[in-house]
Motif scaffolding. Structure first.
Motif, PDB file in Angstrom:
ATOM      1  N   THR A   1       0.848  -1.200   0.000  1.00  0.00           N
ATOM      2  CA  THR A   1       0.000   0.000   0.000  1.00  0.00           C
ATOM      3  C   THR A   1       0.879   1.243   0.000  1.00  0.00           C
ATOM      4  O   THR A   1       1.888   1.308   0.712  1.00  0.00           O
ATOM      5  CB  THR A   1      -0.917   0.029   1.230  1.00  0.00           C
ATOM      6  N   GLY A   2       0.497   2.209  -0.799  1.00  0.00           N
ATOM      7  CA  GLY A   2       1.234   3.466  -0.860  1.00  0.00           C
ATOM      8  C   GLY A   2       0.323   4.603  -1.288  1.00  0.00           C
ATOM      9  O   GLY A   2      -0.898   4.426  -1.390  1.00  0.00           O
ATOM     10  N   HIS A   3       0.916   5.764  -1.551  1.00  0.00           N
ATOM     11  CA  HIS A   3       0.153   6.937  -1.966  1.00  0.00           C
ATOM     12  C   HIS A   3       0.661   7.458  -3.305  1.00  0.00           C
ATOM     13  O   HIS A   3       1.858   7.382  -3.594  1.00  0.00           O
ATOM     14  CB  HIS A   3       0.264   8.049  -0.921  1.00  0.00           C
ATOM     15  N   VAL A   4      -0.252   7.968  -4.094  1.00  0.00           N
ATOM     16  CA  VAL A   4       0.130   8.516  -5.402  1.00  0.00           C
ATOM     17  C   VAL A   4       0.981   9.762  -5.182  1.00  0.00           C
ATOM     18  O   VAL A   4       0.521  10.753  -4.603  1.00  0.00           O
ATOM     19  CB  VAL A   4      -1.114   8.869  -6.239  1.00  0.00           C
ATOM     20  N   ALA A   5       2.247   9.690  -5.623  1.00  0.00           N
ATOM     21  CA  ALA A   5       3.178  10.808  -5.431  1.00  0.00           C
ATOM     22  C   ALA A   5       3.181  11.765  -6.614  1.00  0.00           C
ATOM     23  O   ALA A   5       3.229  12.983  -6.450  1.00  0.00           O
ATOM     24  CB  ALA A   5       4.588  10.285  -5.183  1.00  0.00           C
ATOM     25  N   ARG A   6       3.124  11.217  -7.832  1.00  0.00           N
ATOM     26  CA  ARG A   6       3.079  12.039  -9.036  1.00  0.00           C
ATOM     27  C   ARG A   6       2.611  11.174 -10.198  1.00  0.00           C
ATOM     28  O   ARG A   6       2.672   9.935 -10.135  1.00  0.00           O
ATOM     29  CB  ARG A   6       4.439  12.659  -9.336  1.00  0.00           C
ATOM     30  N   MET A   7       2.163  11.833 -11.237  1.00  0.00           N
ATOM     31  CA  MET A   7       1.618  11.098 -12.382  1.00  0.00           C
ATOM     32  C   MET A   7       2.224  11.588 -13.692  1.00  0.00           C
ATOM     33  O   MET A   7       2.596  12.761 -13.809  1.00  0.00           O
ATOM     34  CB  MET A   7       0.095  11.254 -12.425  1.00  0.00           C
ATOM     35  N   THR A   8       2.349  10.664 -14.634  1.00  0.00           N
ATOM     36  CA  THR A   8       2.822  10.982 -15.977  1.00  0.00           C
ATOM     37  C   THR A   8       1.800  10.400 -16.951  1.00  0.00           C
ATOM     38  O   THR A   8       0.810   9.791 -16.548  1.00  0.00           O
ATOM     39  CB  THR A   8       4.197  10.360 -16.247  1.00  0.00           C
ATOM     40  N   GLU A   9       2.056  10.556 -18.231  1.00  0.00           N
ATOM     41  CA  GLU A   9       1.144   9.993 -19.232  1.00  0.00           C
ATOM     42  C   GLU A   9       1.201   8.474 -19.252  1.00  0.00           C
ATOM     43  O   GLU A   9       0.221   7.813 -19.603  1.00  0.00           O
ATOM     44  CB  GLU A   9       1.486  10.545 -20.614  1.00  0.00           C
TER      45      GLU A   9
ATOM     46  N   ALA B   1       1.588   6.112 -12.944  1.00  0.00           N
ATOM     47  CA  ALA B   1       1.652   6.870 -11.690  1.00  0.00           C
ATOM     48  C   ALA B   1       2.760   6.295 -10.817  1.00  0.00           C
ATOM     49  O   ALA B   1       2.993   5.077 -10.806  1.00  0.00           O
ATOM     50  CB  ALA B   1       0.314   6.800 -10.964  1.00  0.00           C
ATOM     51  N   PHE B   2       3.443   7.176 -10.091  1.00  0.00           N
ATOM     52  CA  PHE B   2       4.473   6.726  -9.156  1.00  0.00           C
ATOM     53  C   PHE B   2       3.867   6.680  -7.760  1.00  0.00           C
ATOM     54  O   PHE B   2       3.332   7.675  -7.270  1.00  0.00           O
ATOM     55  CB  PHE B   2       5.695   7.638  -9.206  1.00  0.00           C
ATOM     56  N   ILE B   3       3.948   5.524  -7.149  1.00  0.00           N
ATOM     57  CA  ILE B   3       3.364   5.286  -5.836  1.00  0.00           C
ATOM     58  C   ILE B   3       4.484   5.284  -4.801  1.00  0.00           C
ATOM     59  O   ILE B   3       5.420   4.479  -4.896  1.00  0.00           O
ATOM     60  CB  ILE B   3       2.612   3.940  -5.793  1.00  0.00           C
TER      61      ILE B   3
END
Length: 408
Positions: A280-288, A291-293
């Motif tokens: 389990t983690g949190h969405v840190a940033r997103m790209t096309e 998503a980086f968790i």
């Protein structure tokens, strides 16, 4: 032979004095603004407050009846039969010789700043006023010199012109010489891998410069933490004491890091995030492309767009939000490359239609993560570079920073 009168004999018993002569006198009376001295002449000498010092001084605090002192005669008869004396002019004459010797020998002098002027500092050495221009106060430009008032400083005389009463001091070259010596000693003992303490000197958008006590080192934004740092100015400020690791020494340039081995989150990551485990983690940033968790500070995993759902997802931002908690399955792990791939899709039961469309390796996604991250970072940094202040151009940053591999 004609006998001398009593008055004539009295006159002859006293010595002859001349203007400019230095004599010794005994204090016979002292008041706050004036003192009277017996100088062995038919008239006593008068030493006023103005002729004692350039600074306003209560004379009762510096002399008492019976004290002896040397003074300079500035007028034999002031019109009232008195001899005018000066202590400060004698001190200035001797001070001139002292300053001349210091100038010829390049001696380091010490004095207290008694005036902060618009263009520099003023100090007095043996009644000689010396001016230190603002450009020679420090090795860096200082707009406000008020902090030096009443402070004791060291300097050398770089210009001596008694005819024009021009005496110039230089503090900058002493500071530069001291720093050069500190730098020499630092590089004699500094080695790659050393962990030392320094002081943050300046913080920029790309990192922080740390004073190591003789030289500055660059702590690049990518080396500030095992985790992702968005803005160095929110983490460090000038004056902060920091523990740093010497990562690289290239000539006079030093690259620093705060990625200490004992704090490396990847040390036991292979066991904690083994393939097949659910995390389990949190969405840190997103790209096309996904998503980086953030699984923990310093460990981000890629959730590829194709692994977000069994339904077709065009963009991660269509179905995910920054900070959203995500539970997923680890489908790929590379300890050497520090890469983890996740899949939410792998946690959901496939439909018969899905079974026909997928093979047994469908959960493992092949993507060059480093290349995609580098591409994204370059796009993010381009606008920032255009908005950067003139004094912190990319060219200057490149000159300051040692060559290093910034790809994460």
């Amino acid at each position: 032979m004609e006998e001398l009168t009593f008055e004539q004999m009295l006159d002859e018993s006293f010595k002859t004095i001349h203007t400019g002569e230095v004599v010794e006198g005994t204090v016979i009376d002292v008041k706050p603004e004036e003192m009277v001295l017996n100088i062995g002449y038919k008239s006593d000498g008068i030493l006023t407050q103005n002729e004692y010092s350039n600074e306003r001084t209560d004379l009762t605090t510096v002399a008492k009846v019976g004290d002896t002192m040397e003074v300079k005669i500035i007028k034999v008869n002031d019109g009232e039969g008195q001899v005018l004396l000066s202590y400060k002019r004698l001190a200035a004459d001797r001070g001139n010789k002292r300053i001349e010797e210091a100038y010829n020998n390049q001696e380091v002098l010490t004095a207290t700043v008694n005036q902060v002027l618009e263009g520099g500092l003023s100090v007095v050495v043996d009644e000689v006023r010396i001016f230190i221009p603002a450009s020679l106060v420090s090795d860096t430009y200082e707009r406000d010199l008020s902090k030096y008032k009443d402070q004791e400083i060291q300097f050398v005389i770089t210009e001596y012109n008694p005819r024009r009463r021009r005496y110039i001091g230089d503090r900058r070259q002493l500071i530069a010489a001291e720093k050069a010596e500190l730098q020499r000693k630092l590089f004699e003992t500094l080695n790659v891998g050393d962990i030392i303490e320094g002081t943050v000197k300046n913080v920029t958008d790309f990192g922080a410069f740390v004073d190591l006590g003789g030289a500055d080192g660059l702590l690049h934004i990518s080396e500030m933490s095992w985790g992702r740092i968005e803005n160095p100015k929110k983490v460090f400020k000038s004056g902060d004491k920091v523990k740093v690791l010497v990562k690289e020494i290239n000539g006079s340039k030093i690259a620093l890091s705060r990625k200490f081995d004992d704090e490396n989150p990847w040390k036991d990551a292979e066991e904690k995030y083994a393939i097949g485990s659910v995390v389990t983690g949190h969405v840190a940033r997103m790209t096309e492309f996904g998503a980086f968790i953030e699984l923990e500070n310093g460990i981000d995993a890629l959730l590829h767009v194709s692994q977000i759902s069994r339904d077709r997802v065009e963009k991660p931002s269509d179905v995910l939000k920054l900070g959203e908690e995500i539970t997923a399955k680890v489908v790929d792990f590379s300890a050497e490359a520090h890469k983890i791939s996740l899949s939410v899709r792998a946690l959901t039961a496939p439909t018969p239609a899905d079974d026909e469309a997928e093979d047994e390796d469908a959960d493992v996604v092949s993507v060059d993560i480093d290349a995609e991250i580098a591409k994204q970072d370059a796009e993010e940094e381009a606008p920032a570079a255009e908005e950067a202040p003139a004094e912190e151009t990319a060219e200057e940053a490149a000159e300051e920073a040692p060559a290093e591999d910034t790809a994460e």
